[in-house]
Design an enzyme around this catalytic site. Structure first.
Site, PDB file in Angstrom:
ATOM      1  N   ALA A 137       0.822  -1.204   0.000  1.00 47.80           N
ATOM      2  CA  ALA A 137       0.000   0.000   0.000  1.00 47.80           C
ATOM      3  C   ALA A 137       0.858   1.257   0.000  1.00 47.80           C
ATOM      4  CB  ALA A 137      -0.925  -0.005   1.227  1.00 47.80           C
TER       5      ALA A 137
ATOM      6  N   GLU B  16       2.736   1.887  -3.511  1.00 47.64           N
ATOM      7  CA  GLU B  16       1.806   2.152  -4.605  1.00 47.64           C
ATOM      8  C   GLU B  16       1.240   3.562  -4.504  1.00 47.64           C
ATOM      9  OE1 GLU B  16       0.925   0.519  -7.321  1.00 47.64           O
ATOM     10  OE2 GLU B  16       2.227  -1.176  -6.921  1.00 47.64           O
TER      11      GLU B  16
ATOM     12  N   SER C 272       2.614   6.152  -3.078  1.00 44.36           N
ATOM     13  CA  SER C 272       3.669   7.137  -3.329  1.00 44.36           C
ATOM     14  C   SER C 272       4.055   7.200  -4.802  1.00 44.36           C
ATOM     15  CB  SER C 272       4.899   6.816  -2.480  1.00 44.36           C
ATOM     16  OG  SER C 272       4.601   6.944  -1.108  1.00 44.36           O
TER      17      SER C 272
ATOM     18  N   CYS D 163      -5.988   5.405   5.794  1.00 46.81           N
ATOM     19  CA  CYS D 163      -4.658   4.825   5.594  1.00 46.81           C
ATOM     20  C   CYS D 163      -3.707   5.145   6.748  1.00 46.81           C
ATOM     21  CB  CYS D 163      -4.067   5.346   4.284  1.00 46.81           C
ATOM     22  SG  CYS D 163      -2.402   4.760   3.946  1.00 46.81           S
TER      23      CYS D 163
ATOM     24  N   GLU E   6       7.032  11.556   2.181  1.00 43.87           N
ATOM     25  CA  GLU E   6       7.791  11.136   1.000  1.00 43.87           C
ATOM     26  C   GLU E   6       7.521  12.057  -0.182  1.00 43.87           C
ATOM     27  OE1 GLU E   6       7.440   7.127  -0.372  1.00 43.87           O
ATOM     28  OE2 GLU E   6       7.611   6.316   1.646  1.00 43.87           O
TER      29      GLU E   6
END
Length: 400
Positions: free
Chosen positions: A241, A244, A246, A351, A360
């Site tokens: 998760a 993907e 990012s 999330c 990030e």
């Protein structure tokens, strides 16, 4: 069986049509304007395209993440428990317990502690980018989150090349057009990935390190702790998760911004401006487009009566362009504020890695734009997927 009045969403949203994959937004807008909550006969689920309707689906506790094990069970054993024992596909009380234990590990400063290392990793990748143009997915957006998750979990450098292929094989199962070859690759990847993480966790139990995997091994709440399968499932979910969101969030957003008709510059030295840009990246072309929930009891949600077992999918990309919430929703606006998008979901399944993904994205953007202040898109090739929307290839060239 619940009556299904109104238009069939499949007539407006054909997920087998390449045009839908290339640009789903006109069709999502047409569906939302016709019926923000509609039955999709092709998927066999209700779909919510409005922001209010999708939010209601995500937040209603009468709807759950009901994992349906794949069969035959012996062939899918590891794949099944990787999902059944993960936070994403669990419901209370199991979900409450898992999230408490995992959040405790996350809460020990791992995310912010990683910021200097993320900057170092991003800087190292950016320094290798050729000055005349590059595929930003292959050379920058894809390797960075894998490196970050590997650092977070303490995966040795020699093993990191396995992570992306394993993850890609597993997440391919979430698409509606998967093949028998995709299924075989997912089963194989699940087995190899789980075995690797279990072995690594065993090493951390004997020789603790300064990483999240060590904290997950040591996580306690009184006498409660993660089982081996729960620990492995959590680590695999973090990679699948986390990277993907990012990779696709970065690629989709960068493309949206660089190709916007009224593209405007952003001061990368201003943290608030970069944070707003990241939120618009996530809203304008969301990395995740479909998140399913299933009725655990009879419930009326967003004007539709659901019977136990009925499934409804929140179409997050559609919700994030709802004109009832976002002014001029198809326009990419790097200054948009507030920006209440649903890219990371909502409710109890919001999330858990959202802070890491945002960090990030902010660091990778500042780093890339600090080196290449002006970029133009030269070539863009979409992945042929709807649920996880992203680019296979996004070639950019610095503007001289």
């Amino acid at each position: 069986m619940t009556a299904r009045p109104g238009p069939d969403a499949a007539d407006l949203l054909d997920l087998a049509d390449p045009a839908t994959i290339a640009d789903p937004y006109p069709r999502l807008a047409a569906l939302r304007a016709t019926a923000p909550m509609a039955w999709h006969s092709g998927l066999g689920v209700w779909v919510a395209t409005g922001h209010a309707e999708a939010g209601a689906v995500l937040r209603d506790r009468r709807l759950g993440r009901i994992f349906r094990p794949r069969t035959p069970a012996p062939e899918w054993d590891v794949f099944n428990w990787l999902h059944a024992d993960a936070i994403l596909d669990s419901e209370p009380p199991k979900h409450t317990r898992l999230r408490r234990l995992v959040s405790g590990a996350f809460g020990r400063g791992h995310v912010q502690r990683l910021a200097p290392r993320i900057e170092e990793l991003a800087g190292g990748l950016a320094a290798q980018l050729p000055p005349d143009g590059f595929d930003v997915i292959e050379a920058y957006a894809e390797p960075l989150p894998v490196l970050v998750i590997a650092e977070l979990l303490g995966v040795p450098e020699a093993d990191r090349h396995h992570l992306r292929p394993w993850s890609q094989a597993i997440v391919r199962m979430y698409e509606v057009d998967r093949t028998a070859a995709d299924e075989e690759a997912a089963r194989s990847a699940a087995g190899e990935f789980a075995a690797y993480v279990e072995q690594l966790a065993g090493h951390r139990a004997d020789s603790p390190g300064e990483d999240l995997l060590t904290d997950l091994v040591q996580a306690r709440d009184g006498s409660d702790r993660l089982s081996t399968q729960e620990l492995v499932a959590t680590a695999v979910l973090l990679l699948n998760a986390g990277h993907e969101a990012s990779v696709n969030g970065f690629g989709n957003g960068l493309h949206s911004w660089l190709t916007a008709p009224d593209r405007t510059a952003v001061d990368v030295a201003d943290p608030e401006a970069v944070a707003r840009l990241v939120e618009e990246f996530l809203r304008h072309d969301s990395p995740l487009h479909l998140f399913e929930r299933t009725a655990k009891e009879r419930a009326e949600v967003a004007g539709v009566v659901l019977e136990p077992g009925d499934t409804v999918a929140a179409l997050l990309g559609a919700a994030n362009r709802d004109p009832a919430v976002f002014a001029d929703p198809d326009r990419f606006d790097p200054t948009r504020e507030p920006n209440p998008h649903l890219a990371f979901g909502a409710g109890i399944h919001f999330c858990i890695g959202a802070p890491l993904a945002r960090l990030e994205l902010e660091i990778s953007l500042r780093t890339l734009l600090g080196r290449f202040p002006q970029l133009d898109v030269v070539d863009a090739v979409r992945r042929p997927t709807f649920v996880l929307r992203g680019f296979e290839r996004l070639v950019v060239s610095p503007r001289s």
